[in-house]
Design a protein around this motif. Structure first.
Motif, PDB file in Angstrom:
ATOM      1  N   MET A 155       0.808  -1.214   0.000  1.00  0.00           N
ATOM      2  CA  MET A 155       0.000   0.000   0.000  1.00  0.00           C
ATOM      3  C   MET A 155       0.841   1.264   0.000  1.00  0.00           C
ATOM      4  SD  MET A 155      -2.977  -1.291   2.607  1.00  0.00           S
ATOM      5  CE  MET A 155      -3.979   0.188   2.427  1.00  0.00           C
ATOM      6  N   VAL A 156       1.860   1.314   0.868  1.00  0.00           N
ATOM      7  CA  VAL A 156       2.697   2.515   0.944  1.00  0.00           C
ATOM      8  C   VAL A 156       3.460   2.747  -0.360  1.00  0.00           C
ATOM      9  CG1 VAL A 156       4.724   3.520   2.064  1.00  0.00           C
ATOM     10  CG2 VAL A 156       2.875   2.559   3.452  1.00  0.00           C
ATOM     11  N   PRO A 157       4.100   1.725  -0.959  1.00  0.00           N
ATOM     12  CA  PRO A 157       4.774   1.975  -2.243  1.00  0.00           C
ATOM     13  C   PRO A 157       3.820   2.426  -3.347  1.00  0.00           C
ATOM     14  CG  PRO A 157       5.597  -0.046  -1.260  1.00  0.00           C
ATOM     15  CD  PRO A 157       4.418   0.381  -0.428  1.00  0.00           C
ATOM     16  N   GLU A 158       2.601   1.826  -3.395  1.00  0.00           N
ATOM     17  CA  GLU A 158       1.641   2.233  -4.422  1.00  0.00           C
ATOM     18  C   GLU A 158       1.180   3.672  -4.206  1.00  0.00           C
ATOM     19  OE1 GLU A 158      -1.619  -0.289  -5.294  1.00  0.00           O
ATOM     20  OE2 GLU A 158      -0.427  -2.128  -5.251  1.00  0.00           O
ATOM     21  N   SER A 159       0.973   4.037  -2.949  1.00  0.00           N
ATOM     22  CA  SER A 159       0.578   5.401  -2.639  1.00  0.00           C
ATOM     23  C   SER A 159       1.679   6.378  -3.032  1.00  0.00           C
ATOM     24  CB  SER A 159       0.258   5.539  -1.151  1.00  0.00           C
ATOM     25  OG  SER A 159       0.043   6.891  -0.794  1.00  0.00           O
ATOM     26  N   ALA A 160       2.915   6.043  -2.673  1.00  0.00           N
ATOM     27  CA  ALA A 160       4.047   6.926  -2.973  1.00  0.00           C
ATOM     28  C   ALA A 160       4.242   7.096  -4.479  1.00  0.00           C
ATOM     29  CB  ALA A 160       5.317   6.369  -2.333  1.00  0.00           C
ATOM     30  N   GLU A 161       4.003   6.025  -5.229  1.00  0.00           N
ATOM     31  CA  GLU A 161       4.181   6.083  -6.678  1.00  0.00           C
ATOM     32  C   GLU A 161       3.165   7.020  -7.333  1.00  0.00           C
ATOM     33  OE1 GLU A 161       4.268   3.030 -10.530  1.00  0.00           O
ATOM     34  OE2 GLU A 161       4.071   2.248  -8.479  1.00  0.00           O
ATOM     35  N   ALA A 162       1.946   7.063  -6.776  1.00  0.00           N
ATOM     36  CA  ALA A 162       0.891   7.898  -7.365  1.00  0.00           C
ATOM     37  C   ALA A 162       0.878   9.318  -6.802  1.00  0.00           C
ATOM     38  CB  ALA A 162      -0.473   7.252  -7.134  1.00  0.00           C
ATOM     39  N   ALA A 163       1.630   9.561  -5.716  1.00  0.00           N
ATOM     40  CA  ALA A 163       1.568  10.860  -5.044  1.00  0.00           C
ATOM     41  C   ALA A 163       2.304  11.937  -5.831  1.00  0.00           C
ATOM     42  CB  ALA A 163       2.165  10.744  -3.644  1.00  0.00           C
ATOM     43  N   PRO A 164       1.731  13.134  -5.894  1.00  0.00           N
ATOM     44  CA  PRO A 164       2.411  14.238  -6.591  1.00  0.00           C
ATOM     45  C   PRO A 164       3.545  14.842  -5.767  1.00  0.00           C
ATOM     46  CG  PRO A 164       0.332  14.996  -5.686  1.00  0.00           C
ATOM     47  CD  PRO A 164       0.383  13.520  -5.429  1.00  0.00           C
ATOM     48  N   SER A 165       3.604  14.520  -4.471  1.00  0.00           N
ATOM     49  CA  SER A 165       4.641  15.049  -3.587  1.00  0.00           C
ATOM     50  C   SER A 165       5.096  13.955  -2.631  1.00  0.00           C
ATOM     51  CB  SER A 165       4.100  16.239  -2.786  1.00  0.00           C
ATOM     52  OG  SER A 165       4.965  16.563  -1.708  1.00  0.00           O
ATOM     53  N   ILE A 166       6.360  14.035  -2.210  1.00  0.00           N
ATOM     54  CA  ILE A 166       6.878  13.016  -1.297  1.00  0.00           C
ATOM     55  C   ILE A 166       6.231  13.109   0.079  1.00  0.00           C
ATOM     56  CG2 ILE A 166       9.103  12.871  -2.461  1.00  0.00           C
ATOM     57  CD1 ILE A 166      10.271  14.583  -0.189  1.00  0.00           C
ATOM     58  N   TRP A 167       5.580  14.232   0.375  1.00  0.00           N
ATOM     59  CA  TRP A 167       4.970  14.420   1.694  1.00  0.00           C
ATOM     60  C   TRP A 167       3.586  13.805   1.805  1.00  0.00           C
ATOM     61  CZ3 TRP A 167       8.206  15.986   5.283  1.00  0.00           C
ATOM     62  CH2 TRP A 167       9.305  16.755   4.910  1.00  0.00           C
ATOM     63  N   ILE A 168       2.931  13.564   0.680  1.00  0.00           N
ATOM     64  CA  ILE A 168       1.542  13.106   0.703  1.00  0.00           C
ATOM     65  C   ILE A 168       1.387  11.773   1.439  1.00  0.00           C
ATOM     66  CG2 ILE A 168      -0.390  12.317  -0.721  1.00  0.00           C
ATOM     67  CD1 ILE A 168      -0.071  15.284  -0.798  1.00  0.00           C
ATOM     68  N   THR A 169       2.178  10.790   1.053  1.00  0.00           N
ATOM     69  CA  THR A 169       2.030   9.452   1.629  1.00  0.00           C
ATOM     70  C   THR A 169       2.323   9.412   3.123  1.00  0.00           C
ATOM     71  OG1 THR A 169       2.469   8.365  -0.490  1.00  0.00           O
ATOM     72  CG2 THR A 169       2.829   7.064   1.508  1.00  0.00           C
ATOM     73  N   PRO A 170       3.470   9.923   3.599  1.00  0.00           N
ATOM     74  CA  PRO A 170       3.715   9.857   5.050  1.00  0.00           C
ATOM     75  C   PRO A 170       2.704  10.656   5.864  1.00  0.00           C
ATOM     76  CG  PRO A 170       5.429  11.149   3.942  1.00  0.00           C
ATOM     77  CD  PRO A 170       4.646  10.467   2.880  1.00  0.00           C
ATOM     78  N   LEU A 171       2.308  11.845   5.373  1.00  0.00           N
ATOM     79  CA  LEU A 171       1.335  12.652   6.125  1.00  0.00           C
ATOM     80  C   LEU A 171      -0.021  11.955   6.198  1.00  0.00           C
ATOM     81  CD1 LEU A 171       2.103  16.288   4.891  1.00  0.00           C
ATOM     82  CD2 LEU A 171       2.601  15.290   7.140  1.00  0.00           C
ATOM     83  N   CYS A 172      -0.473  11.372   5.096  1.00  0.00           N
ATOM     84  CA  CYS A 172      -1.764  10.682   5.086  1.00  0.00           C
ATOM     85  C   CYS A 172      -1.707   9.388   5.883  1.00  0.00           C
ATOM     86  CB  CYS A 172      -2.199  10.394   3.651  1.00  0.00           C
ATOM     87  SG  CYS A 172      -2.698  11.866   2.737  1.00  0.00           S
ATOM     88  N   LEU A 173      -0.534   8.753   5.913  1.00  0.00           N
ATOM     89  CA  LEU A 173      -0.366   7.546   6.721  1.00  0.00           C
ATOM     90  C   LEU A 173      -0.566   7.872   8.200  1.00  0.00           C
ATOM     91  CD1 LEU A 173       0.444   4.569   6.031  1.00  0.00           C
ATOM     92  CD2 LEU A 173       2.757   5.168   6.744  1.00  0.00           C
ATOM     93  N   VAL A 174       0.098   8.943   8.653  1.00  0.00           N
ATOM     94  CA  VAL A 174      -0.062   9.382  10.043  1.00  0.00           C
ATOM     95  C   VAL A 174      -1.492   9.858  10.298  1.00  0.00           C
ATOM     96  CG1 VAL A 174       0.699  11.069  11.760  1.00  0.00           C
ATOM     97  CG2 VAL A 174       2.379   9.978  10.263  1.00  0.00           C
ATOM     98  N   ALA A 175      -2.068  10.545   9.323  1.00  0.00           N
ATOM     99  CA  ALA A 175      -3.442  11.030   9.473  1.00  0.00           C
ATOM    100  C   ALA A 175      -4.422   9.874   9.599  1.00  0.00           C
ATOM    101  CB  ALA A 175      -3.820  11.906   8.281  1.00  0.00           C
ATOM    102  N   GLY A 176      -4.235   8.829   8.789  1.00  0.00           N
ATOM    103  CA  GLY A 176      -5.110   7.663   8.879  1.00  0.00           C
ATOM    104  C   GLY A 176      -5.010   6.984  10.223  1.00  0.00           C
TER     105      GLY A 176
END
Length: 258
Positions: free
Chosen positions: A56-77
């Motif tokens: 999930m994390v690699p797929e999210s990171a691959e589609a994210a327009p910024s490197i911050w999107i995935t880690p921030l949303c991971l913590v938010a979730g």
């Protein structure tokens, strides 16, 4: 056959069917002994941790327009799930002062853990379904789309087990646990239809949904499954079961991508 009918049938069989089959397997593996319960819960935690970390994390990171999107949303979730559970906890024990002092914020029975995990898997299945819909939109009703859907179906088997195991160990009926597992696959169909109509234009939305779902799953792993496993059977062998679960997830992911 129209592409829309093709997408609906394909994702119903692989999305809903895969999760239901995983729930059925979990019900067949269910045991009443503390040892088996502790090991199975730990195994499930390791399996889910692998799916989040290596899929999930690699797929999210691959589609994210910024490197911050995935880690921030991971913590938010993770945070959203934690505070939601705190709210549920206070609601459940509002009239029981003694129990409310005993119960730590965010900790619940395994039934709640299973439901939270089902919701996270459902959220996860929206972007997963979109991948199938996009494939049909671009490549048509060919083997590429079928292969993508079959991969999702195989991927959903351990997720269905992960949803059903906490429910079954908390006393839920077999049919109910399987039904909840299966229902979490419905968003696969909706996501596939959405992906078919909008193609690959929603990469940012896919990234956010995947990371939020991953954060919710991490909450269930670390706040529910692992603590409950140790309470059920206080042994270091539960740690080994977690590692075996993680390794099993690696094997499944490698076989799907291989």
């Amino acid at each position: 056959m129209s592409p829309i009918v093709f997408i609906i049938l394909l994702t119903l069989i692989t999305g809903v069917g895969g999760l239901a089959f995983g729930g059925l397997l979990a019900s067949l593996l269910k045991r009443e002994s503390p040892v088996a319960s502790g090991l199975l819960l730990s195994f499930t935690a390791g399996l889910m941790l692998c799916i989040v970390a290596l899929d999930m994390v690699p797929e999210s990171a691959e589609a994210a327009p910024s490197i911050w999107i995935t880690p921030l949303c991971l913590v938010a979730g993770f945070g959203i799930t934690y505070f939601l559970n705190c709210w549920i906890d206070k609601s459940q024990h509002h009239e029981d002062d003694h129990h409310s002092h005993q119960c730590a914020c965010g900790h619940h029975d395994l039934h709640t853990a299973g439901v939270v995990l089902a919701a996270a898997v459902a959220l996860h299945n929206v972007p997963v379904g979109m991948a199938v819909g996009t494939s049909v939109s671009i490549q048509g009703m060919g083997w590429a789309s079928i292969l993508a859907a079959v991969t999702i179906g195989l991927h959903n088997i351990p997720e269905g087990m992960s949803i059903a195991i906490p429910l079954l160990h908390d006393g839920s009926k077999r049919a109910g646990a399987i039904a909840i597992s299966a229902l979490s696959g419905i968003p696969t169909v909706l996501g596939a239809l959405l992906g078919y109509f909008i193609g690959s234009k929603a990469a940012s939305a896919l990234s956010v949904a995947m990371a939020l779902a991953g954060g919710a799953m991490l909450y269930v792993v670390f706040f529910e499954l692992l603590p409950e496993s140790y309470r059920t059977w206080k042994s270091k062998w539960t740690i080994l079961a977690t590692v075996v679960g993680f390794a099993t997830g690696v094997l499944l992911l490698l076989s799907h991508h291989g």
